[in-house]
Design a protein around this motif. Structure first.
Motif, PDB file in Angstrom:
ATOM      1  N   TYR A 394       0.560 -23.003  20.237  1.00  9.40           N
ATOM      2  CA  TYR A 394       1.676 -22.191  20.725  1.00  9.40           C
ATOM      3  C   TYR A 394       2.587 -23.014  21.632  1.00  9.40           C
ATOM      4  N   ARG A 395       1.986 -23.845  22.457  1.00  4.28           N
ATOM      5  CA  ARG A 395       2.783 -24.717  23.331  1.00  4.28           C
ATOM      6  C   ARG A 395       3.653 -25.654  22.497  1.00  4.28           C
ATOM      7  N   ALA A 396       3.091 -26.228  21.419  1.00  6.46           N
ATOM      8  CA  ALA A 396       3.872 -27.114  20.549  1.00  6.46           C
ATOM      9  C   ALA A 396       5.000 -26.352  19.874  1.00  6.46           C
ATOM     10  N   VAL A 397       4.707 -25.140  19.424  1.00  3.55           N
ATOM     11  CA  VAL A 397       5.738 -24.319  18.779  1.00  3.55           C
ATOM     12  C   VAL A 397       6.867 -24.007  19.758  1.00  3.55           C
ATOM     13  N   ASP A 398       6.507 -23.654  20.983  1.00  5.63           N
ATOM     14  CA  ASP A 398       7.522 -23.325  21.986  1.00  5.63           C
ATOM     15  C   ASP A 398       8.384 -24.538  22.307  1.00  5.63           C
ATOM     16  N   ASP A 411      14.033 -19.184  10.190  1.00  6.63           N
ATOM     17  CA  ASP A 411      13.501 -20.519  10.479  1.00  6.63           C
ATOM     18  C   ASP A 411      12.497 -20.476  11.625  1.00  6.63           C
ATOM     19  N   ARG A 412      12.765 -19.644  12.624  1.00  2.82           N
ATOM     20  CA  ARG A 412      11.805 -19.527  13.726  1.00  2.82           C
ATOM     21  C   ARG A 412      10.492 -18.929  13.256  1.00  2.82           C
ATOM     22  N   GLU A 413      10.568 -18.014  12.302  1.00  2.00           N
ATOM     23  CA  GLU A 413       9.331 -17.457  11.747  1.00  2.00           C
ATOM     24  C   GLU A 413       8.562 -18.514  10.967  1.00  2.00           C
ATOM     25  N   LYS A 414       9.274 -19.415  10.288  1.00  2.00           N
ATOM     26  CA  LYS A 414       8.605 -20.507   9.586  1.00  2.00           C
ATOM     27  C   LYS A 414       7.869 -21.414  10.566  1.00  2.00           C
ATOM     28  N   VAL A 415       8.517 -21.721  11.676  1.00  2.00           N
ATOM     29  CA  VAL A 415       7.883 -22.566  12.686  1.00  2.00           C
ATOM     30  C   VAL A 415       6.632 -21.892  13.234  1.00  2.00           C
ATOM     31  N   LYS A 436      11.818 -15.367  24.834  1.00  2.00           N
ATOM     32  CA  LYS A 436      12.965 -14.995  24.021  1.00  2.00           C
ATOM     33  C   LYS A 436      13.195 -15.939  22.851  1.00  2.00           C
ATOM     34  N   ARG A 437      12.525 -17.109  22.878  1.00  2.00           N
ATOM     35  CA  ARG A 437      12.702 -18.053  21.774  1.00  2.00           C
ATOM     36  C   ARG A 437      11.893 -17.659  20.544  1.00  2.00           C
ATOM     37  N   LEU A 438      10.860 -16.860  20.730  1.00  2.00           N
ATOM     38  CA  LEU A 438      10.014 -16.465  19.611  1.00  2.00           C
ATOM     39  C   LEU A 438      10.682 -15.374  18.791  1.00  2.00           C
ATOM     40  N   PRO A 439      10.420 -15.349  17.487  1.00  2.00           N
ATOM     41  CA  PRO A 439      10.914 -14.232  16.673  1.00  2.00           C
ATOM     42  C   PRO A 439      10.239 -12.939  17.098  1.00  2.00           C
ATOM     43  N   LEU A 440      10.957 -11.834  16.934  1.00  2.00           N
ATOM     44  CA  LEU A 440      10.473 -10.559  17.435  1.00  2.00           C
ATOM     45  C   LEU A 440       9.140 -10.161  16.810  1.00  2.00           C
ATOM     46  N   GLN A 441       8.918 -10.524  15.574  1.00  2.00           N
ATOM     47  CA  GLN A 441       7.675 -10.153  14.900  1.00  2.00           C
ATOM     48  C   GLN A 441       6.464 -10.755  15.595  1.00  2.00           C
ATOM     49  N   ILE A 442       6.589 -11.983  16.065  1.00  2.00           N
ATOM     50  CA  ILE A 442       5.473 -12.631  16.766  1.00  2.00           C
ATOM     51  C   ILE A 442       5.223 -11.944  18.104  1.00  2.00           C
TER      52      ILE A 442
END
Length: 575
Positions: A394-398, A411-415, A436-442
């Protein structure tokens, strides 16, 4: 009759010859040409010492006349023949470890052996080899190195193998019982050999039961001393690097560290080595990946200067190769490793590599030019079951989302597809719910997971990162945090219900208004209202709208009753 040559045609070798021919008054009757050099000699001095010259003279049409002999393939060339001719004339010259191999080969070629005369050049050179040149490791290395230009003749007379056997024996003894400092000086001596001879020396050392550590010392020292600094590598070093890769013994016979192969792989990438060399090194790194560090992976990825990312494909292949190796070793399918079994079925090495890969993708995530496919390809190369928690991932994704802030929702959902929001620790889920950087679904997935635990009355003590607090206090602390989160969700639900009620009342009060407004109310607009759009999006993002693995403790009716003036207070949060 003497043969004279213009001074402009006298070669350096011929000029030297005239200095030691003891009788200038006797006409020369033998002219020997070796390449571009010409030697005026006497049959009287050469024939008794050389069987080769004797045959040429006897084969001449007129043995009494001046006989020209052309020699084009004598080992050592004109320099070696010059010394052999000096020997025939009885002129002293120095024999060293640097010219002994050429002299020994010239003696065999010119048939200057005991069969064609006593005190031959062959016997003199053999005596020097046995008593001086091959008595020390340094001397034997010098002899073997000089044999490179004398092939295949030096190999034919057995000089190459003799030197290799001596070097293998003395190197093993020195490695076991060092006599000089530093103790690895013998490995530095071997670095002066060309790859073709160094490989044969390694084979000789293995035949004498050299330890894997000894072989590793020889190979690593040879590589470090024969390849230039990483920053100065050019395509001209490609052949030498490929030669080193080709002579590497199997990993189970040599104790080379994974860092050595990582550096060699980076050099292979820098000089555009052959695909076979790349594949060889990638397989060696993957077989030792559980002993690697983050620095080792970065070594492969960065260019020789260490300033930019030069290659990610090799790292992905290395990780995939490690996973495939562990899969084949466990007898399980690759799909089973990735999607089933849980952490218990993943070995400790696999979990260690997973942590290292998570740290690696976090390091490279800051590169603004890295495509999503590269990031996902490396992070997703490790089975999901290899991670107990996805906090590091999660840290790497952020970090990636922060460095690539222009990505759209898809694209954010792909990441984010590489991580499982339900495998985040409590603190990570709390951070994700406000990210706020994460997609709402996550975000909603993390929230739903917490609320499911609240409704079921189950707490996950393992996901609380406060190991020093007493168990009861840990439970109270988590319960307090869960309650706070539930209250926030309830407040959001209440506000949404209030807004829907106000809209409904407003529409009813305006029912008798102008026909234009009535038409606008009755006919759906091409642009949906804010609430309708939000409600539709909210429903799509609900991970439980199609059912859940465990819904036994979830209330059947979580919808909002819009027929009443005030929404009912509910203890459950948004579902």
């Amino acid at each position: 009759m003497a043969v004279s040559f213009p001074s402009s045609q006298i070669s350096p070798s011929m000029d030297r010859t005239t200095q030691w021919v003891f009788s200038q008054d006797i006409p020369t009757d033998l002219i020997v040409e070796v390449g571009n050099s010409c030697f005026p000699l006497h049959k009287l001095m050469m024939v008794p010492k050389s069987g080769y010259i004797r045959k040429k003279v006897h084969q001449a049409a007129d043995p009494a006349a001046i006989i020209p002999i052309e020699i084009s393939d004598i080992p050592g060339g004109a320099e070696a023949f010059d010394r052999a001719a000096r020997f025939c004339y009885g002129v002293n010259f120095e024999i060293t470890v640097y010219n002994i191999a050429a002299l020994r080969c010239a003696a065999e070629y010119l048939e200057m052996t005991e069969e064609h005369g006593e005190a031959s050049l062959a016997s003199r050179t053999e005596e020097f080899l046995e008593k001086a040149a091959l008595k020390t490791l340094s001397g034997a290395v010098s002899v073997l190195r000089s044999c490179e230009e004398l092939l295949p003749f030096a190999d034919k007379i057995g000089l190459v193998q003799r030197s290799i056997d001596v070097i293998g024996l003395k190197a093993c003894k020195e490695a076991t019982f060092p006599t000089r400092s530093p103790t690895e000086w013998w490995a530095a001596e071997l670095s002066s050999l060309p790859p073709i001879f160094f490989q044969k020396v390694l084979a000789a050392m293995q035949a004498r039961s050299a330890s894997p550590k000894t072989l590793a010392t020889a190979i690593s020292t040879y590589t470090n001393l024969t390849l230039p600094n990483n920053a100065t590598l050019t395509s001209h070093h490609r052949t030498h690097l490929e030669s080193i890769v080709s002579l590497l013994p199997p990993n189970d016979t040599v104790a080379l560290p994974v860092s050595f192969f990582c550096v060699l792989l980076r050099n292979a990438i820098a000089v555009s080595a052959s695909p076979a060399s790349h594949e060889n090194l990638e397989k060696r790194v993957s077989s030792l990946l559980d002993t690697a560090t983050l620095t080792d992976l970065l070594t492969i990825t960065l260019d020789p200067s260490g300033e930019r990312i030069a290659n990610l494909d090799s790292v992905r292949k290395v990780i995939s190769g490690f996973v495939e190796r562990k899969t084949s070793g466990s007898g399980r399918s690759l799909a089973g490793i990735f999607y089933g079994g849980g952490v218990a079925l993943c070995s400790a090495p696999m979990q260690k590599v997973a942590r290292m890969v998570d740290a690696f993708v976090a390091e490279i995530a800051t590169d603004a030019e890295m495509p999503i496919s590269k990031f996902v390809g490396i992070a997703g190369a490790i089975p999901k079951s290899a991670r107990k928690f996805d906090d590091d991932l999660y840290r790497a994704v952020d970090i990636y989302l922060k460095a690539h802030h222009g990505l759209d929702e898809i694209d954010r959902e792909k990441v984010c597809s590489v991580m499982d929001p339900l495998k985040l620790s409590y603190e990570a889920r709390l951070h994700a719910s406000q990210n706020k950087r994460l997609p709402l679904q996550i975000v909603l997935s993390a929230l739903y997971y917490d609320q499911l635990k609240i409704r079921s009355g189950k707490g996950d003590l393992n996901m609380v990162t406060s190991p020093h607090l007493p168990t009861a206090e840990v439970v109270r602390k988590q319960a307090k945090a869960d309650s706070s989160l539930a209250q926030e969700n309830e407040a959001l639900r209440t506000e949404l219900a209030r807004m829907k009620m106000l809209v409904s009342n407003f529409e009813q009060s305006q029912g008798s208004g102008s026909s234009r407004y009535a038409k606008a109310v009755a006919t759906p607009s091409k642009k949906p209202t804010f609430f309708a759009s939000f409600s539709k999006t909210f429903g799509k993002l609900n991970p439980f709208r199609h059912g859940s693995k465990d819904t036994s403790n979830i209330a059947d009716d979580l919808s909002v009753d819009v027929a009443v003036a005030k929404p009912k207070k509910r203890r459950s949060s948004i579902s």
